[in-house]
Write an enzyme that holds these catalytic residues in place. Sequence first.
Site, PDB file in Angstrom:
ATOM      1  N   THR A 134       0.833  -1.205   0.000  1.00 23.59           N
ATOM      2  CA  THR A 134       0.000   0.000   0.000  1.00 23.59           C
ATOM      3  C   THR A 134       0.869   1.256   0.000  1.00 23.59           C
ATOM      4  O   THR A 134       0.727   2.130  -0.859  1.00 23.59           O
ATOM      5  CB  THR A 134      -0.911   0.001   1.262  1.00 23.59           C
ATOM      6  OG1 THR A 134      -1.671  -1.203   1.267  1.00 23.59           O
ATOM      7  CG2 THR A 134      -1.840   1.195   1.272  1.00 23.59           C
ATOM      8  N   LYS A 138       5.952   2.280  12.720  1.00 27.76           N
ATOM      9  CA  LYS A 138       5.897   2.682  14.136  1.00 27.76           C
ATOM     10  C   LYS A 138       6.199   1.534  15.083  1.00 27.76           C
ATOM     11  O   LYS A 138       6.729   1.733  16.173  1.00 27.76           O
ATOM     12  CB  LYS A 138       4.554   3.323  14.470  1.00 27.76           C
ATOM     13  CG  LYS A 138       3.323   2.513  14.104  1.00 27.76           C
ATOM     14  CD  LYS A 138       2.919   2.703  12.670  1.00 27.76           C
ATOM     15  CE  LYS A 138       1.945   1.638  12.234  1.00 27.76           C
ATOM     16  NZ  LYS A 138       1.178   1.983  11.072  1.00 27.76           N
ATOM     17  N   VAL A 168       3.356   8.073  12.260  1.00 28.46           N
ATOM     18  CA  VAL A 168       2.336   8.524  13.214  1.00 28.46           C
ATOM     19  C   VAL A 168       1.349   9.449  12.507  1.00 28.46           C
ATOM     20  O   VAL A 168       1.734  10.499  11.973  1.00 28.46           O
ATOM     21  CB  VAL A 168       2.966   9.282  14.412  1.00 28.46           C
ATOM     22  CG1 VAL A 168       1.890   9.656  15.427  1.00 28.46           C
ATOM     23  CG2 VAL A 168       4.054   8.452  15.070  1.00 28.46           C
ATOM     24  N   GLY A 174      -0.460   8.975   9.750  1.00 29.37           N
ATOM     25  CA  GLY A 174      -0.590   8.887   8.284  1.00 29.37           C
ATOM     26  C   GLY A 174      -0.168  10.173   7.598  1.00 29.37           C
ATOM     27  O   GLY A 174       1.006  10.548   7.609  1.00 29.37           O
ATOM     28  N   ILE A 233      -0.987  13.288   8.427  1.00 29.69           N
ATOM     29  CA  ILE A 233      -0.908  14.485   9.291  1.00 29.69           C
ATOM     30  C   ILE A 233       0.565  14.752   9.623  1.00 29.69           C
ATOM     31  O   ILE A 233       1.245  13.860  10.129  1.00 29.69           O
ATOM     32  CB  ILE A 233      -1.680  14.288  10.615  1.00 29.69           C
ATOM     33  CG1 ILE A 233      -3.122  13.880  10.358  1.00 29.69           C
ATOM     34  CG2 ILE A 233      -1.623  15.544  11.476  1.00 29.69           C
ATOM     35  CD1 ILE A 233      -3.896  13.531  11.628  1.00 29.69           C
ATOM     36  N   GLU A 291      -3.128  -3.018   9.695  1.00 24.13           N
ATOM     37  CA  GLU A 291      -1.800  -3.636   9.730  1.00 24.13           C
ATOM     38  C   GLU A 291      -1.890  -5.053   9.148  1.00 24.13           C
ATOM     39  O   GLU A 291      -2.977  -5.641   9.089  1.00 24.13           O
ATOM     40  CB  GLU A 291      -1.294  -3.715  11.177  1.00 24.13           C
ATOM     41  CG  GLU A 291      -1.063  -2.369  11.817  1.00 24.13           C
ATOM     42  CD  GLU A 291      -0.094  -1.499  11.035  1.00 24.13           C
ATOM     43  OE1 GLU A 291       1.053  -1.894  10.845  1.00 24.13           O
ATOM     44  OE2 GLU A 291      -0.509  -0.418  10.585  1.00 24.13           O
ATOM     45  N   ASP A 351      -1.168  -0.666  18.018  1.00 17.81           N
ATOM     46  CA  ASP A 351      -0.668   0.316  17.043  1.00 17.81           C
ATOM     47  C   ASP A 351      -0.825   1.736  17.609  1.00 17.81           C
ATOM     48  O   ASP A 351       0.085   2.568  17.470  1.00 17.81           O
ATOM     49  CB  ASP A 351      -1.452   0.166  15.726  1.00 17.81           C
ATOM     50  CG  ASP A 351      -1.029   1.191  14.690  1.00 17.81           C
ATOM     51  OD1 ASP A 351       0.058   1.038  14.115  1.00 17.81           O
ATOM     52  OD2 ASP A 351      -1.786   2.165  14.475  1.00 17.81           O
ATOM     53  N   LYS A 408       2.243   4.557  18.511  1.00 14.35           N
ATOM     54  CA  LYS A 408       2.273   5.955  18.055  1.00 14.35           C
ATOM     55  C   LYS A 408       2.239   6.926  19.238  1.00 14.35           C
ATOM     56  O   LYS A 408       2.942   7.948  19.238  1.00 14.35           O
ATOM     57  CB  LYS A 408       1.087   6.203  17.130  1.00 14.35           C
ATOM     58  CG  LYS A 408       1.153   5.399  15.839  1.00 14.35           C
ATOM     59  CD  LYS A 408      -0.206   5.374  15.151  1.00 14.35           C
ATOM     60  CE  LYS A 408      -0.162   4.684  13.810  1.00 14.35           C
ATOM     61  NZ  LYS A 408      -1.498   4.427  13.266  1.00 14.35           N
TER      62      LYS A 408
END
Length: 431
Positions: free
Chosen positions: A12, A104, A131, A133, A135, A189, A200, A204
């Site tokens: 991805t 991460k 962390v 995506g 942002i 994930e 996850d 982060k």
Amino acid sequence: MQIRLGILGLGTVGSGVLDLLDRHRAFFRDSLGFEFPVTAHCSRSQASLDRFAGQAPFLTRDPLALVSRPDVDVVLELAGGEDAPRAWVEAAFAHGKHVITANKALLAKHGQDLFPLAERTGRFLLFEAAVGGGIPIIRTLQEAFIANDIHGLACIINGTCNYILTEMTQKKLSFQTALKDAQALGYAEADPSFDIEGTDSAHKVALLASLCYGKYVDYGSMSVEGITTLSDVDIAMAEEMGFAIKLLGVVSQDREGRIQANVYPALLEKKHQLATVEGVLNAVFLKTSAVGAILLTGAGAGKLPTASSVVSDLVSLARQLATGNPKVQPMGFFSSRNRADLRPIDELETEFYLRLTAVDKPGVLAKVTAILGEEGISIRALVQKPEHDPERVPVIFLTHSTKNSNVRRALKRIDALDIIQAPTQVLRFYR
Ligand code: NDP
Ligand code: HSE
């Protein structure tokens, strides 16, 4: 200036990076003066390599073969995993490469060794994509808010969980259907239990807390709860009360400098800014000393949002290298010698939502309320849902503000009663 890339992982995120490099090639070359030829690709299966055949001169299924190539300047680690990628990053540094990663799990587990190693060897280890995506939260904390103390943060930091909770609420989808959709959309994930069990988010949150306070926050010392035990009753109750359920990461520092960092599903009033963050969106709500409160929100997972952060790291690195005197961001504090002593969640004080699964017979409520009273917990409201199987009736208690330790002690006793049929679901209110 040419910076040659080795792309490790063509799923991805890796495919998204190739896509963005292609779309912005002319701008990077003509306006910024950078070219990013991809000299090597690595993927685990031959089928993946075949899909990208012709896009790089060297293809391999062996990550160590990629990171040691003399025609690679920067390794993009976009494969995932924890222990294997540690060896790849170490080997990349040993061969003089810089590394950009979206991983991460790797950084939360091995960052306390890899960041100091990067600093010692003068190599860059950049991780904006790891962390939030798309942002830009890492660079915001490292650069934009450099003149702020961070008083605390609350975040929705796992796109898969937020997507599932939104779909369960708005479309009444089952948990499993919503999870399958999130996987199909490329949000989850490789092992989705990392998402839904809160791990996850913990990875982060640990990275964010470490950046906020300049200490190594070990995700293994955090209290982490996921969303796997939530039911449609919880979703419906939240709706009825005018609240939304969100998986939150919550970080704060007390006057003595002790950090609290936890992950748990929480009830937020619908008018709270974080309650309006839906679907795959993530959000980080920061309380800062100079700017005040600020909310950063955007796509927290998915191909192009994540790739955008990887490519932003790449251009930032290129700008540093172009100076001829590149400065590695100081991340050496992220070391086990500088470990934060976290405040335990038992000291947290909030209002609670407790959903018991009880047998419908006389005396049940008396037994439960007696225990709550003995543990110093004051009840604010009580709802029993009558339309269920009488052997497993949901009984919901809302409490006044109380310490986590009181609730933990009470539930240990309540869940041991023979009238209780399943472990009690706990949600905390976040105001
Ligand atoms: P995918 O599963 O889609 O892709 C992973 C790629 O890495 C595949 O090409 C896979 O090969 C390859 N790969 C995996 N293990 C190895 C190995 N041992 N040796 C060689 N190649 C390997 O994952 P994503 O792209 O979704 O995620 C990649 C990383 O980015 C992960 O660390 C993830 O946590 C992180 N991330 C993902 C986000 C997202 O929205 N998807 C967002 C933010 C971060 P093959 O397909 O042949 O098995
Ligand atoms: N699985 C992660 C998520 C990917 O859903 O948020 C982004 O880190």
